[in-house]
Design an enzyme around this catalytic site. Structure first.
Site, PDB file in Angstrom:
ATOM      1  CD  GLU A  97     -25.288  22.528   5.898  1.00  0.00           C
ATOM      2  OE1 GLU A  97     -24.183  22.273   6.384  1.00  0.00           O
ATOM      3  OE2 GLU A  97     -25.441  23.110   4.809  1.00  0.00           O
TER       4      GLU A  97
ATOM      5  NE  ARG B 194     -16.084  16.594   9.385  1.00  0.00           N
ATOM      6  CZ  ARG B 194     -17.043  17.326   8.828  1.00  0.00           C
ATOM      7  NH1 ARG B 194     -16.721  18.396   8.140  1.00  0.00           N
ATOM      8  NH2 ARG B 194     -18.305  16.996   8.962  1.00  0.00           N
TER       9      ARG B 194
HETATM   10  O1  PRP Z   1     -23.036  23.864  13.119  1.00  0.00           O
HETATM   11  P1  PRP Z   1     -23.651  22.513  12.847  1.00  0.00           P
HETATM   12  O2  PRP Z   1     -24.841  22.589  11.961  1.00  0.00           O
HETATM   13  O3  PRP Z   1     -23.949  21.786  14.112  1.00  0.00           O
HETATM   14  O4  PRP Z   1     -22.613  21.653  12.025  1.00  0.00           O
HETATM   15  C1  PRP Z   1     -21.242  21.605  12.300  1.00  0.00           C
HETATM   16  C2  PRP Z   1     -20.779  20.228  12.649  1.00  0.00           C
HETATM   17  O5  PRP Z   1     -21.057  19.325  11.565  1.00  0.00           O
HETATM   18  C3  PRP Z   1     -19.920  18.505  11.342  1.00  0.00           C
HETATM   19  O6  PRP Z   1     -19.915  17.398  12.178  1.00  0.00           O
HETATM   20  P2  PRP Z   1     -20.602  16.010  11.855  1.00  0.00           P
HETATM   21  O7  PRP Z   1     -21.556  15.718  12.966  1.00  0.00           O
HETATM   22  O8  PRP Z   1     -21.115  15.997  10.459  1.00  0.00           O
HETATM   23  O9  PRP Z   1     -19.502  14.960  12.045  1.00  0.00           O
HETATM   24  P3  PRP Z   1     -17.997  14.559  11.860  1.00  0.00           P
HETATM   25  O10 PRP Z   1     -17.134  15.639  12.441  1.00  0.00           O
HETATM   26  O11 PRP Z   1     -18.015  13.334  12.669  1.00  0.00           O
HETATM   27  O12 PRP Z   1     -17.723  14.335  10.407  1.00  0.00           O
HETATM   28  C4  PRP Z   1     -18.771  19.430  11.706  1.00  0.00           C
HETATM   29  O13 PRP Z   1     -17.596  18.690  11.988  1.00  0.00           O
HETATM   30  C5  PRP Z   1     -19.296  20.193  12.889  1.00  0.00           C
HETATM   31  O14 PRP Z   1     -19.029  19.529  14.109  1.00  0.00           O
HETATM   32  N1  ADE Z   2     -21.416  22.183   4.709  1.00  0.00           N
HETATM   33  C1  ADE Z   2     -20.654  21.512   5.569  1.00  0.00           C
HETATM   34  N2  ADE Z   2     -19.421  21.112   5.214  1.00  0.00           N
HETATM   35  C2  ADE Z   2     -18.637  20.431   6.082  1.00  0.00           C
HETATM   36  N3  ADE Z   2     -19.023  20.122   7.302  1.00  0.00           N
HETATM   37  C3  ADE Z   2     -20.245  20.496   7.696  1.00  0.00           C
HETATM   38  N4  ADE Z   2     -20.885  20.343   8.864  1.00  0.00           N
HETATM   39  C4  ADE Z   2     -22.099  20.906   8.738  1.00  0.00           C
HETATM   40  N5  ADE Z   2     -22.274  21.447   7.531  1.00  0.00           N
HETATM   41  C5  ADE Z   2     -21.109  21.206   6.850  1.00  0.00           C
END
Ligand code: PRP
Ligand code: ADE
Length: 184
Positions: free
Chosen positions: A105, A68
């Site tokens: 998370e 994202r």
């Molecule tokens: O602060 P944190 O606990 O590290 O979480 C935040 C991250 O989690 C999500 O990514 P995710 O790896 O789920 O992947 P995506 O962007 O590919 O959907 C979001 O886009 C952040 O990069």
């Molecule tokens: N609660 C949440 N919603 C969307 N993106 C996330 N990445 C990590 N935690 C998330």
């Protein structure tokens, strides 16, 4: 006020983030940015604010975090007249890479950046959508440093205020500012 601290922008962005309970697993309140991306006014305003901040901070590259983060960082880089560098999940980048593993998370992952991603002296703004536990951004900041670039700032669309990601990031920022547009 900087481009990332405008209350009207914060309100607009916040109104376009949708809560999805128990996704991707029970107990997680998922913050869905699809409505924001689908709204040309909100997405455009966010892109302009990120680009403005990149210029104010003197960045020479905008770094986005898969997946994202790419969607937010790439148009901001173009709008600022800067190049874009991807930090990707393990196994997606060809050639020599630096790697860092981290906890999410709702899981764990490894991020990578190409060893030749930056020229000497480059100044980097890191952009992502969510700051939750801080694991993703902490790993990314370490990768930027390992790849030899100077971090000039981190801008995140939303900060999950009930987690402690911000504290976790302090030792990885080396004094660079961390800015979040919306705290949820
Ligand atoms: O602060 P944190 O606990 O590290 O979480 C935040 C991250 O989690 C999500 O990514 P995710 O790896 O789920 O992947 P995506 O962007 O590919 O959907 C979001 O886009 C952040 O990069
Ligand atoms: N609660 C949440 N919603 C969307 N993106 C996330 N990445 C990590 N935690 C998330």
């Amino acid at each position: 006020m900087t481009s990332t601290t405008d209350p009207a922008l914060t309100e607009l962005l916040n109104s376009r983030i949708r809560d999805v309970q128990d996704y991707p697993k029970p107990g997680v309140l998922f913050k869905d940015i699809a409505p924001l991306l689908a709204d040309a006014e909100a997405f455009g305003a966010l892109t302009r604010a990120l680009a403005e901040r990149a210029k104010e901070l003197g960045a020479t590259k905008v770094v986005g975090l898969e997946a994202r983060g790419f969607v937010l960082a790439a148009p901001a880089a173009v709008a600022a007249g800067l190049g874009f560098v991807p930090i990707r999940k393990k196994g997606k980048l060809p050639g020599d890479v630096f790697s860092r593993s981290y906890d999410l998370e709702y899981g764990s992952a490894t991020l990578e950046v190409q060893c030749d991603a930056f020229e000497p002296g480059e100044k980097v703004l890191v952009v992502d959508d969510v700051l939750a536990t801080g694991g993703t951004i902490a790993a990314s900041l370490d990768l930027v440093q390992e790849a030899g670039a100077e971090l000039v700032g981190v801008v995140v669309l939303m900060e999950l205020g009930f987690l402690t990601g911000r504290e976790k990031l302090v030792p990885h920022l080396h004094g660079a500012p961390l800015e979040t547009l919306v705290v949820v």
